[in-house]
Design a protein around this motif. Structure first.
Motif, PDB file in Angstrom:
ATOM      1  N   ILE A  23      -3.603  28.642   8.683  1.00 45.97           N
ATOM      2  CA  ILE A  23      -3.774  28.845  10.127  1.00 45.97           C
ATOM      3  C   ILE A  23      -2.564  29.562  10.717  1.00 45.97           C
ATOM      4  CG2 ILE A  23      -3.953  27.662  12.349  1.00 45.97           C
ATOM      5  CD1 ILE A  23      -5.589  25.482  10.888  1.00 45.97           C
ATOM      6  N   VAL A  24      -1.364  29.098  10.363  1.00 46.73           N
ATOM      7  CA  VAL A  24      -0.145  29.708  10.899  1.00 46.73           C
ATOM      8  C   VAL A  24      -0.036  31.171  10.470  1.00 46.73           C
ATOM      9  CG1 VAL A  24       2.381  29.661  10.837  1.00 46.73           C
ATOM     10  CG2 VAL A  24       1.107  27.534  11.087  1.00 46.73           C
ATOM     11  N   SER A  25      -0.338  31.448   9.202  1.00 48.19           N
ATOM     12  CA  SER A  25      -0.178  32.817   8.688  1.00 48.19           C
ATOM     13  C   SER A  25      -1.200  33.783   9.273  1.00 48.19           C
ATOM     14  CB  SER A  25      -0.277  32.826   7.163  1.00 48.19           C
ATOM     15  OG  SER A  25      -1.571  32.437   6.738  1.00 48.19           O
ATOM     16  N   SER A  26      -2.362  33.292   9.662  1.00 50.19           N
ATOM     17  CA  SER A  26      -3.400  34.186  10.191  1.00 50.19           C
ATOM     18  C   SER A  26      -3.403  34.269  11.712  1.00 50.19           C
ATOM     19  CB  SER A  26      -4.782  33.723   9.713  1.00 50.19           C
ATOM     20  OG  SER A  26      -5.070  32.419  10.189  1.00 50.19           O
ATOM     21  N   SER A  27      -2.628  33.395  12.372  1.00 52.96           N
ATOM     22  CA  SER A  27      -2.612  33.387  13.832  1.00 52.96           C
ATOM     23  C   SER A  27      -1.828  34.585  14.380  1.00 52.96           C
ATOM     24  CB  SER A  27      -1.976  32.096  14.338  1.00 52.96           C
ATOM     25  OG  SER A  27      -1.892  32.098  15.759  1.00 52.96           O
ATOM     26  N   LYS A  28      -2.290  35.132  15.499  1.00 52.49           N
ATOM     27  CA  LYS A  28      -1.611  36.253  16.129  1.00 52.49           C
ATOM     28  C   LYS A  28      -0.433  35.812  16.982  1.00 52.49           C
ATOM     29  CE  LYS A  28      -5.720  39.201  16.209  1.00 52.49           C
ATOM     30  NZ  LYS A  28      -6.683  39.968  17.035  1.00 52.49           N
ATOM     31  N   ARG A  29      -0.263  34.496  17.135  1.00 50.08           N
ATOM     32  CA  ARG A  29       0.881  33.970  17.873  1.00 50.08           C
ATOM     33  C   ARG A  29       1.332  32.680  17.203  1.00 50.08           C
ATOM     34  NH1 ARG A  29      -0.610  29.776  21.214  1.00 50.08           N
ATOM     35  NH2 ARG A  29      -2.861  29.423  21.397  1.00 50.08           N
ATOM     36  N   SER A  30       2.551  32.270  17.497  1.00 46.97           N
ATOM     37  CA  SER A  30       3.051  31.030  16.912  1.00 46.97           C
ATOM     38  C   SER A  30       2.408  29.832  17.614  1.00 46.97           C
ATOM     39  CB  SER A  30       4.577  30.967  17.026  1.00 46.97           C
ATOM     40  OG  SER A  30       4.992  31.222  18.355  1.00 46.97           O
ATOM     41  N   VAL A  69       6.203  29.370  12.648  1.00 49.50           N
ATOM     42  CA  VAL A  69       5.819  30.604  11.970  1.00 49.50           C
ATOM     43  C   VAL A  69       6.064  30.395  10.476  1.00 49.50           C
ATOM     44  CG1 VAL A  69       6.304  32.134  13.915  1.00 49.50           C
ATOM     45  CG2 VAL A  69       8.128  31.595  12.277  1.00 49.50           C
ATOM     46  N   VAL A  70       5.484  31.272   9.665  1.00 51.33           N
ATOM     47  CA  VAL A  70       5.631  31.158   8.214  1.00 51.33           C
ATOM     48  C   VAL A  70       7.089  31.333   7.811  1.00 51.33           C
ATOM     49  CG1 VAL A  70       5.005  32.201   5.994  1.00 51.33           C
ATOM     50  CG2 VAL A  70       3.280  31.935   7.787  1.00 51.33           C
ATOM     51  N   GLY A  71       7.551  30.509   6.870  1.00 55.14           N
ATOM     52  CA  GLY A  71       8.942  30.530   6.445  1.00 55.14           C
ATOM     53  C   GLY A  71       9.215  31.453   5.271  1.00 55.14           C
ATOM     54  N   PRO A  72      10.480  31.686   4.962  1.00 48.42           N
ATOM     55  CA  PRO A  72      10.873  32.649   3.927  1.00 48.42           C
ATOM     56  C   PRO A  72      10.513  32.230   2.508  1.00 48.42           C
ATOM     57  CG  PRO A  72      12.791  31.453   4.730  1.00 48.42           C
ATOM     58  CD  PRO A  72      11.652  31.086   5.635  1.00 48.42           C
ATOM     59  N   HIS A  73      10.364  30.924   2.280  1.00 43.12           N
ATOM     60  CA  HIS A  73      10.072  30.488   0.911  1.00 43.12           C
ATOM     61  C   HIS A  73       8.723  31.027   0.422  1.00 43.12           C
ATOM     62  CE1 HIS A  73      11.085  27.649  -2.404  1.00 43.12           C
ATOM     63  NE2 HIS A  73       9.779  27.745  -2.617  1.00 43.12           N
ATOM     64  N   VAL A  74       7.804  31.237   1.358  1.00 43.78           N
ATOM     65  CA  VAL A  74       6.483  31.758   0.992  1.00 43.78           C
ATOM     66  C   VAL A  74       6.602  33.137   0.352  1.00 43.78           C
ATOM     67  CG1 VAL A  74       4.224  32.451   1.901  1.00 43.78           C
ATOM     68  CG2 VAL A  74       5.352  30.397   2.781  1.00 43.78           C
ATOM     69  N   LEU A  75       7.598  33.909   0.803  1.00 47.73           N
ATOM     70  CA  LEU A  75       7.781  35.252   0.254  1.00 47.73           C
ATOM     71  C   LEU A  75       8.134  35.196  -1.227  1.00 47.73           C
ATOM     72  CD1 LEU A  75       7.831  38.263   0.895  1.00 47.73           C
ATOM     73  CD2 LEU A  75      10.242  38.034   1.484  1.00 47.73           C
TER      74      LEU A  75
END
Length: 260
Positions: A23-30, A69-75
């Motif tokens: 949900i967070v990654s696909s949302s257009k806002r935080s 918002v999505v965090g850096p670990h996902v990268l």
């Protein structure tokens, strides 16, 4: 076996965390905890605990306004997926799982400048008129796999690419210009697969569908090739269905968000 869906029981906490990340990654806002609670139908206390844990793990970032918002670990996971996933290898594995129709050759090609370059192939029978080999290349505008890739660009970009230049025909059935190409792209978009009859090799029909990557951009195209007299009526529908399934499943393995 494809790992698209599993029948085993899921761990609830992991499933909920994955849902929040989706949900967070696909949302257009935080989003706030309250908003995530509404989106997931989970108690605010549960969402608060999950988000707090994911912030500590670097999977989410909590902003000053208490949204996420999505965090850096996902990268790191994304980069690892790219390093460990090879489209040609996955294509070969899928060809072992899917029954390739008799008298056809399956191939995988990638766009390079104005051509499609073949990187993998699987021959169903020996002696096929289309002997796909790694390193072969054909103009994008003639080969079915090129049309599949071009179909994902708007018409104005296709016109710009062909402006002032159109490759010499390969056979007397090769299309004559960009207007013919745009008509074929429109037809293919409506049908869901792209095909050409004898435009590259006399007497060979090619049927193709694009392969998408993790950001839903065209990565490659899969194609089935067979003698044209054997690709008519029901046979064409069967080959088209195999091509579409192969492309969709390969796209999923490459990280594309595609429902099968």
């Amino acid at each position: 076996m494809d790992q698209d869906k599993s029948l085993q029981k899921l761990v609830p906490a992991v499933e909920r965390a994955a849902e929040i990340l989706d949900i967070v990654s696909s949302s257009k806002r935080s989003l706030t905890v309250s908003e995530l609670s509404r989106e997931t139908s989970l108690p605010k206390s549960t969402v608060h605990g999950l988000c707090g844990t994911m912030v500590q793990l670097g999977l989410l970032v909590r902003r000053s306004d208490q949204t996420f918002v999505v965090g850096p670990h996902v990268l790191r996971w994304s980069n690892g997926f790219d390093r460990q996933t090879d489209v040609a290898t996955e294509f070969a594995l899928l060809c072992d799982e899917i029954s390739i129709p008799e008298h056809t050759a399956a191939s995988l090609s990638v766009p390079e400048n104005a051509d499609m370059v073949f990187i993998a192939a699987r021959q169903a029978v020996a002696g096929n008129r289309f002997a796909a080999r790694p390193g072969m290349r054909f103009p994008l505008v003639y080969i079915a796999s090129g049309k599949a890739v071009l179909s994902l660009s708007p018409d104005f970009e296709v016109r710009r690419m062909c402006a002032g230049f159109f490759p010499a025909p390969l056979t007397d059935k090769s299309i004559g210009g960009v207007e013919d190409l745009l008509k074929e792209l429109s037809q293919g978009r409506a049908e869901g697969v792209f095909h050409e009859v004898g435009q590259c090799i006399e007497g060979v029909t090619n049927v193709s569908s694009p392969v998408m990557n993790a950001v839903n951009k065209p990565l490659a195209a899969v194609m089935l090739s067979a003698p044209s007299e054997l690709v008519e009526g029901q046979a064409f529908q069967e080959i088209s269905a195999v091509v579409a399934s192969l492309a969709q499943r390969l796209s999923r393995r490459m990280g594309a968000d595609i429902q099968i």
